[in-house]
Design a protein around this motif. Structure first.
Motif, PDB file in Angstrom:
ATOM      1  N   UNK A 118       0.955  -1.103   0.164  1.00 33.40           N
ATOM      2  CA  UNK A 118       0.047  -0.024  -0.301  1.00 33.40           C
ATOM      3  C   UNK A 118       0.836   1.206  -0.596  1.00 33.40           C
ATOM      4  N   UNK A 119       0.011   2.264   0.134  1.00 34.78           N
ATOM      5  CA  UNK A 119       1.057   3.762  -0.716  1.00 34.78           C
ATOM      6  C   UNK A 119       0.954   4.848   0.943  1.00 34.78           C
ATOM      7  N   UNK A 120       1.010   5.560   1.602  1.00 32.27           N
ATOM      8  CA  UNK A 120       1.265   6.481   2.329  1.00 32.27           C
ATOM      9  C   UNK A 120       1.281   7.905   1.800  1.00 32.27           C
ATOM     10  N   UNK A 121      -0.032   8.243   1.896  1.00 36.48           N
ATOM     11  CA  UNK A 121      -0.389   9.469   0.868  1.00 36.48           C
ATOM     12  C   UNK A 121      -0.250  10.413   1.497  1.00 36.48           C
ATOM     13  N   UNK A 122       0.076  12.403   1.290  1.00 41.24           N
ATOM     14  CA  UNK A 122       0.200  13.448   1.887  1.00 41.24           C
ATOM     15  C   UNK A 122      -1.932  13.151   2.347  1.00 41.24           C
ATOM     16  N   UNK A 123      -1.963  13.548   3.574  1.00 42.06           N
ATOM     17  CA  UNK A 123      -2.755  14.162   3.532  1.00 42.06           C
ATOM     18  C   UNK A 123      -4.155  14.996   2.522  1.00 42.06           C
ATOM     19  N   UNK A 124      -4.931  14.765   2.508  1.00 45.43           N
ATOM     20  CA  UNK A 124      -6.172  15.493   1.843  1.00 45.43           C
ATOM     21  C   UNK A 124      -5.763  16.588   1.764  1.00 45.43           C
ATOM     22  N   UNK A 125      -6.332  17.400   3.150  1.00 46.56           N
ATOM     23  CA  UNK A 125      -6.361  19.069   3.269  1.00 46.56           C
ATOM     24  C   UNK A 125      -5.930  19.908   2.335  1.00 46.56           C
ATOM     25  N   UNK A 126      -3.570  18.905   1.891  1.00 49.53           N
ATOM     26  CA  UNK A 126      -3.271  20.004   1.722  1.00 49.53           C
ATOM     27  C   UNK A 126      -2.576  19.503   0.240  1.00 49.53           C
ATOM     28  N   UNK A 127      -3.481  19.078  -0.260  1.00 45.96           N
ATOM     29  CA  UNK A 127      -3.922  19.155  -1.970  1.00 45.96           C
ATOM     30  C   UNK A 127      -5.129  20.004  -2.403  1.00 45.96           C
ATOM     31  N   UNK A 128      -6.213  19.827  -1.016  1.00 46.75           N
ATOM     32  CA  UNK A 128      -7.029  20.924  -1.553  1.00 46.75           C
ATOM     33  C   UNK A 128      -6.484  22.665  -1.097  1.00 46.75           C
ATOM     34  N   UNK A 129      -5.897  22.870   0.008  1.00 46.01           N
ATOM     35  CA  UNK A 129      -5.225  23.841   0.876  1.00 46.01           C
ATOM     36  C   UNK A 129      -3.536  24.429   0.284  1.00 46.01           C
ATOM     37  N   UNK A 130      -2.949  23.477  -0.011  1.00 46.52           N
ATOM     38  CA  UNK A 130      -2.123  23.400  -0.455  1.00 46.52           C
ATOM     39  C   UNK A 130      -0.887  23.018   0.908  1.00 46.52           C
ATOM     40  N   UNK A 131       0.139  23.319  -0.119  1.00 45.83           N
ATOM     41  CA  UNK A 131       1.269  23.051   0.937  1.00 45.83           C
ATOM     42  C   UNK A 131       2.068  24.027   1.283  1.00 45.83           C
ATOM     43  N   UNK A 132       3.335  24.303   2.457  1.00 47.43           N
ATOM     44  CA  UNK A 132       4.319  25.237   2.270  1.00 47.43           C
ATOM     45  C   UNK A 132       5.027  24.333   2.931  1.00 47.43           C
ATOM     46  N   UNK A 133       5.640  25.101   1.784  1.00 48.10           N
ATOM     47  CA  UNK A 133       7.920  24.572   1.947  1.00 48.10           C
ATOM     48  C   UNK A 133       8.734  25.626   2.268  1.00 48.10           C
ATOM     49  N   UNK A 134       9.480  24.845   2.644  1.00 48.20           N
ATOM     50  CA  UNK A 134      11.406  25.799   3.200  1.00 48.20           C
ATOM     51  C   UNK A 134      11.914  25.665   1.739  1.00 48.20           C
ATOM     52  N   UNK A 135      13.319  26.216   1.761  1.00 53.84           N
ATOM     53  CA  UNK A 135      14.353  26.392   1.088  1.00 53.84           C
ATOM     54  C   UNK A 135      15.071  25.541   2.026  1.00 53.84           C
ATOM     55  N   UNK A 136      15.891  24.689   1.877  1.00 57.14           N
ATOM     56  CA  UNK A 136      16.833  23.707   2.252  1.00 57.14           C
ATOM     57  C   UNK A 136      18.427  24.708   2.638  1.00 57.14           C
ATOM     58  N   UNK A 137      18.591  24.780   3.858  1.00 57.84           N
ATOM     59  CA  UNK A 137      20.727  25.120   3.218  1.00 57.84           C
ATOM     60  C   UNK A 137      21.394  23.891   2.385  1.00 57.84           C
ATOM     61  N   UNK A 138      20.405  22.722   1.868  1.00 64.20           N
ATOM     62  CA  UNK A 138      21.789  21.425   2.208  1.00 64.20           C
ATOM     63  C   UNK A 138      21.271  21.163   0.144  1.00 64.20           C
TER      64      UNK A 138
END
Ligand code: PMP
Length: 287
Positions: A118-138
């Protein structure tokens, strides 16, 4: 029913599907892999994934001890044996067991492993509202050291960036390349929309050429959207109208915030939503 894993030609209960501790896949991350989706029992874009696996292997001088046709069959058999309807396949080829040194001439028996689960997916909420990300220093691996086009078993570079994302409360993190240009996220490719044009870094930016990425570019072109593979810097991302990520697990997922900057109206944009729907239809064979 216990999960059955394909390993070296046999389907074994997962408890018995084991590798040697001298395997260079474990000792050095020396090997290649693929992650593939199954939609309604159909292994999605299997040909493309098998091709990329063999190309990754060729680039690291790893000879896969079976033909691409046999590999394709092994994947399909493993999916069927586990009764997977909607799920995920992990295809792994290790260098094989060797001595406690780097010399590949002392290794033998590359291990070919197919896991269907089976697969673990991102929660539905992230698809509906959009996700926040950051820029990594790596930064992404320097392409002169290790090409990002090789989907190798060594993901430390991405894992370190992912930790930065997790620390910041984000599910993904943007990685720049050695020139400070936008490359990709830790397990997803990145796209932006500016003035109706879809833009994404090209393979020369030091990215994994994602199979979802390529499919989304094709779907966008078919929908009459102008698509450009071009150099992007962080500023382009900050002032984009829309932002989204693509990947086998993520499909198409909107991003509405990066490094504290709100993208567009702060909600998933129209082109992102349209492409997400087109991709879903395509994945389910309804194109
Ligand atoms: N970039 C990286 C670093 C990845 O590991 C992946 C796959 N998880 C992707 C991009 C997306 O590639 P694909 O669409 O082939 O899954």
């Amino acid at each position: 029913m216990s999960v059955k894993v394909f390993i070296n030609g046999k389907l074994l209960p997962k408890e018995q599907a084991v590798v040697n501790v001298y395997d260079h896949g474990l000792l050095y991350g020396d090997g290649v892999f693929e992650g593939i989706r199954v939609y309604s029992k159909n292994v999605f874009l299997l040909k493309e994934h098998v091709e990329r696996l063999y190309e990754s292997a060729k680039a690291i001088r790893l000879e896969i001890p079976m033909t691409p046709e046999a590999m394709t069959k092994a994947v399909q058999e493993t999916v069927a044996a586990n009764g997977i309807v909607d799920g995920y396949v992990r295809l792994v080829v290790t260098r094989g067991a060797g001595a406690l040194g780097l010399d590949i001439r002392k290794t033998s028996d590359p291990q070919v492993i197919v896991i269907a689960d089976t697969i673990t997916l991102y929660p539905d909420e992230l698809y509906e509202k959009g996700m926040a990300i950051i820029t990594a220093s790596t930064i992404r691996n320097h392409p002169g050291a290790l090409s990002a086009r090789i989907k190798s078993l060594n993901y430390l570079n991405n894992i370190l960036a992912k930790i930065e994302g997790t620390d910041a409360g984000c599910a993904e993190a943007l990685m720049l390349n050695h020139k400070g240009e936008v490359a990709e996220c830790t397990g997803d490719n990145i796209f932006l929309v500016k003035n109706g044009v879809l833009k994404t870094p090209g393979p020369d930016a030091g990215i994994l050429e994602g199979i979802t990425r390529n499919a989304v570019m094709q779907l966008a072109r078919e929908a009459g959207i102008t698509v450009q593979e071009c150099t992007l810097i962080r500023h382009d991302v900050y002032v984009a109208d829309e932002l989204f990520l693509t990947g086998t697990a993520a499909e198409v997922i909107p991003v509405v915030k990066i490094d504290g900057r709100v993208i567009g109206a702060g909600t998933p944009g129209p082109i992102t939503q349209d492409l997400r729907q087109r991709f879903k239809k395509f994945a389910r064979g309804e194109k």
